[in-house]
Design an enzyme around this catalytic site. Sequence first.
Site, PDB file in Angstrom:
ATOM      1  CG  ASP A 280     -24.780   2.320 -14.034  1.00  9.77           C
ATOM      2  OD1 ASP A 280     -24.764   1.578 -13.036  1.00  9.77           O
ATOM      3  OD2 ASP A 280     -25.070   3.525 -13.966  1.00  9.77           O
TER       4      ASP A 280
ATOM      5  CG  ASP B  97     -22.025   3.454 -10.774  1.00 15.30           C
ATOM      6  OD1 ASP B  97     -22.562   2.390 -10.466  1.00 15.30           O
ATOM      7  OD2 ASP B  97     -22.667   4.490 -11.074  1.00 15.30           O
ATOM      8  CG  LEU B  98     -21.518   3.974 -16.954  1.00 15.86           C
ATOM      9  CD1 LEU B  98     -22.259   3.720 -18.263  1.00 15.86           C
ATOM     10  CD2 LEU B  98     -20.088   4.374 -17.242  1.00 15.86           C
TER      11      LEU B  98
END
Length: 569
Positions: free
Chosen positions: A221, A178-179
Amino acid sequence: MKILLVDDDMVDRMATQRLLKKSNLDIQITIAVTGHQAINEMESTEFDLVLLDYNMPDLSGLEVLQHVNIKGIGKTAIIFLSGSEDETLAQRCLELGAQDFLLKKEISQVHLLKAITHSKLRHQNEVRLDQDRLKIRDLAEYDQLTGLLNRYAFESRITQSNAFRNRLNMGLSLMILDLDNFKWINDTYGHDQGDKVLIAVAKLLAKVCREEDFLCRLGGDEFAIAINCDDKDYSYVVAERIFSVLKKPLQFDDFSVTIECSIGIADFTLKMDELNDVLKKADLAMYRAKSDGRNRFHYFNNTLQEISERRMSVASELRQAIEEDELVVFYQPQICAKSMKLIGAEALVRWQHPVRGLLGPHEFLDIAEETGLIVEIDQIVMIKACQQRLTWKNEFIKNDDFKIAINISARHLKSDKFLDNTKKVLEEIKIDPSFIDLEIVESELVQDFTKAVNVISQLKSMGVNMSIDDFGTGYSSLSYLKHLKVQTLKVDRSFLTDVPNSDVDCRLLKGLINLGKSMELTVVIEGVEDIHQLNKCQDYQADIIQGFHFSKPLSVQEFEAYYQQYQPS
Ligand code: C2E
Ligand code: MG
Ligand code: MG
């Protein structure tokens, strides 16, 4: 129209050529006299139609058709021409994709023209159908932004490859990534640029993966990688590679960003492990990586599972606690540093647990945040604290300046309901908004600054004051203070730990107080535990003091007793 005429027999070839030329069609004819030559021609040129003799010395027409299908060059309508009548053969050719099967002896000009027209139309329809099928498959299986597999296709590929992996006794690790700073990128540069970042990240991840791994965008994301590996440690290597490719800033035409991400990894340990369970484990590990400080990876272990199970049970108990009205509000006195008068209190939530006794916020608020229950909890505390303030006004607190500070979580502040909820409470309880102060933690405020500025200014127009809580822990730029129309700064209690013993800490505390006062804000110091700390706060001209030196947070009855016996000294 480009036609390839394939026939080894010169007489037959010329006869067909003649028929074609007699038609009024605008045609260009290319000749091939062997099966191999036909394949070569079809590879290099896109024909509208191929007239293919069935009997040839090197390859039969059927073999040519098979070659064409295998090589994926079967985008042309093919009509078979055969010297002998053979129903089964004709059927087989049609099954393999030929458009028609004509007997040479029966071919007339009209006959051939009809066959050409029908074949072309039928073939066009087939091509269109094929394209639609591909488009549908594409929509169903691929993420339209990044071109990666979507979750559905990812899961089905893993399931399909199970048997193969089991046969080779090969392991599988799942990685969820996950960003960390994507929301910020979207907010700062806009969604179009955010999309560009996701596409670039997808490309980088694809480079890190091997052909046998599956990479997908789970949504937003969040990405997932299924890593086939004999060696358990291989997933660590992939994680390290990801960090290393993301280290370099991504350059775009008009901006550049550095991406940080959190990664969770979990293995399939048993053959019967369910994909969904392993995904959940990787997800847990990813959240652990986030809470450990982000931009790192975490490997799933059983402790995480236990923590997660406990959290789930606390979450469901908490839901019940809200219904059973087990949440109570405690009040911690606030003292004016100058006059030493008791001028307010902070409302702090507690859970009167039927078995575990009185629980402090650290036992349940993080779970409430995760599950969203915090919105309800904040609302309950706000209602109870406002009602309490009114009850006290009518009974024994005559001082109209006495304020109750109420904590608001960032999640609640950001929710669309927040302003309406607050307005509703104020109206229903008929409380003067100046009796309350809403506190929001600094680090959370700066996460969605624009929204916070907007909400705070609307609250101000309703007459509600806002404080920045735990000030000094948010690592934020001070310039934002100018834009937030808050009235109070609550300096975080960590700044008091070594006061008065450490000169540096004393200067820091003094600096923070001066900063607040220079911006005409009321400065509250929390966590004052002894007389020496109190004296320093007074020397540095803090406005309000709160801390165990005066009292810990108290139940309503305890607070009333405290209030009555309190003497400014
Ligand atoms: P906070 O808003 O910064 O509240 C002050 C915390 O510091 C309280 O902890 C209080 O008991 C503690 N404290 C006060 N004086 C001293 C002192 O002299 N020494 C020490 N060591 N601690 C002191 P508490 O009640 O455990 O609350 C912890 C946090 O939970 C609060 O920090 C606040 O962020 C959050 N919280 C509490 N009630 C609510 C609520 O109703 N809604 C929301 N959203 N958050 C809440
Ligand atoms: Mg607070
Ligand atoms: Mg605080």
